[in-house]
Write an enzyme that holds these catalytic residues in place. Sequence first.
Site, PDB file in Angstrom:
ATOM      1  N   LYS A 156       0.835  -1.208   0.000  1.00  0.00           N
ATOM      2  CA  LYS A 156       0.000   0.000   0.000  1.00  0.00           C
ATOM      3  C   LYS A 156       0.869   1.257   0.000  1.00  0.00           C
ATOM      4  O   LYS A 156       0.619   2.201  -0.737  1.00  0.00           O
ATOM      5  CB  LYS A 156      -0.949  -0.018   1.214  1.00  0.00           C
ATOM      6  CG  LYS A 156      -2.081  -1.025   1.039  1.00  0.00           C
ATOM      7  CD  LYS A 156      -2.874  -1.272   2.313  1.00  0.00           C
ATOM      8  CE  LYS A 156      -3.865  -2.400   2.078  1.00  0.00           C
ATOM      9  NZ  LYS A 156      -4.596  -2.819   3.263  1.00  0.00           N
ATOM     10  N   GLN A 183      -4.178  -1.259   9.517  1.00  0.00           N
ATOM     11  CA  GLN A 183      -4.324  -2.606   8.953  1.00  0.00           C
ATOM     12  C   GLN A 183      -4.990  -3.552   9.950  1.00  0.00           C
ATOM     13  O   GLN A 183      -4.585  -3.632  11.109  1.00  0.00           O
ATOM     14  CB  GLN A 183      -2.936  -3.145   8.552  1.00  0.00           C
ATOM     15  CG  GLN A 183      -2.973  -4.486   7.862  1.00  0.00           C
ATOM     16  CD  GLN A 183      -3.597  -4.417   6.460  1.00  0.00           C
ATOM     17  OE1 GLN A 183      -3.394  -3.455   5.711  1.00  0.00           O
ATOM     18  NE2 GLN A 183      -4.388  -5.418   6.121  1.00  0.00           N
ATOM     19  N   ASP A 192     -10.315   3.407   4.312  1.00  0.00           N
ATOM     20  CA  ASP A 192     -10.839   2.037   4.267  1.00  0.00           C
ATOM     21  C   ASP A 192     -12.373   2.056   4.202  1.00  0.00           C
ATOM     22  O   ASP A 192     -12.990   1.049   3.827  1.00  0.00           O
ATOM     23  CB  ASP A 192     -10.413   1.273   5.539  1.00  0.00           C
ATOM     24  CG  ASP A 192      -9.344   0.222   5.260  1.00  0.00           C
ATOM     25  OD1 ASP A 192      -9.185  -0.154   4.083  1.00  0.00           O
ATOM     26  OD2 ASP A 192      -8.697  -0.223   6.221  1.00  0.00           O
TER      27      ASP A 192
END
Length: 293
Positions: free
Chosen positions: A54, A98, A121
């Site tokens: 990412k 994460q 997200d």
Amino acid sequence: MTARILNGKELAETVRAEVKAGVSAFVALRGRAPGLDVVIVGEDPASVVYTRNKEKAALEVGMRGKLHKLAGDTTEVDLLALVAQLNADPHVDGILVQLPLPSHIDAEKVTRAIAPHKDVDGFHPTNAGLLAIGRADKALVPCTPRGCMKLIALSGVPLAGARAVIVGRSNIVGKPVAQLLLAQSATVTIAHSRTRDLPAVCREADVLVAAVGRPELVRGDWIKPGAVVIDVGINRVDDPQNPGKTRLVGDVAFAEASQHAGFITPVPGGVGPLTIACLLENTLLAARARVEI
Ligand code: NAD
């Protein structure tokens, strides 16, 4: 029938190129690059790879990308303090913590602590709520579901009035995909582990999205002829062709399903590559929206 492949790798390249152009325009206008900050707690091997990818992807499109690597025994208080710091930092447009987090940290509390306008997200209840009330235009929408919608759009199959079945009701994939399909006027069914006669439910689908995490659960004869099949699953299984080795398979038995579907995504090379591309897109959208505020 042999299905046409919906190539996620190619589509992700297109999305990344569009984001790159958008980032250049943003830099020219604002004098700074959009910034994505990724936080990882601990050393889970898959998460280490995902977070590194990412950060790398952000840098490749000209964004500022930063990976915060925290020790596995980091306290919830310390993680929340970092989130608060990133929330307040004007150079940070997107924050991603994460998942999964170690069990001593309340993941929901952390998700709620991220400023909704930086929640790239799309897991914050504010963003989930905006999606649920049909205001996806005001929300940051979760990346994998966005990728699924792009792949469905690539098929060209009209969604208004189509029967869509999603297998899986997770907050990160199944539910948001259902909301996005509903927003496009599909008639949506969400199936899950307690659904009776899952094959019969799947056979009704003009669009079938499998997000289960069970290798090749969806069989060829569950597919309505000509359907669009989106396989979100990523499952590592033993490879019978290469003893001692493993391979990736989806939640759909690809070879069988390809004989019935009109369009199908492969695993790997389908939904997977679009997730990071959509994360970059979300970061650019978040940066633009913050400037407008
Ligand atoms: P999850 O475990 O949170 O949810 C799985 C869902 O499947 C649950 O709602 C459960 O009710 C349902 N389910 C389980 N067994 C079932 C069965 N036998 N029949 C019907 N439904 C059943 O999983 P998730 O996070 O939504 O992920 C699903 C899959 O997608 C996993 O393989 C995951 O690795 C993959 N995934 C891929 C990406 C990507 O970028 N491509 C992103 C996220 C998740």
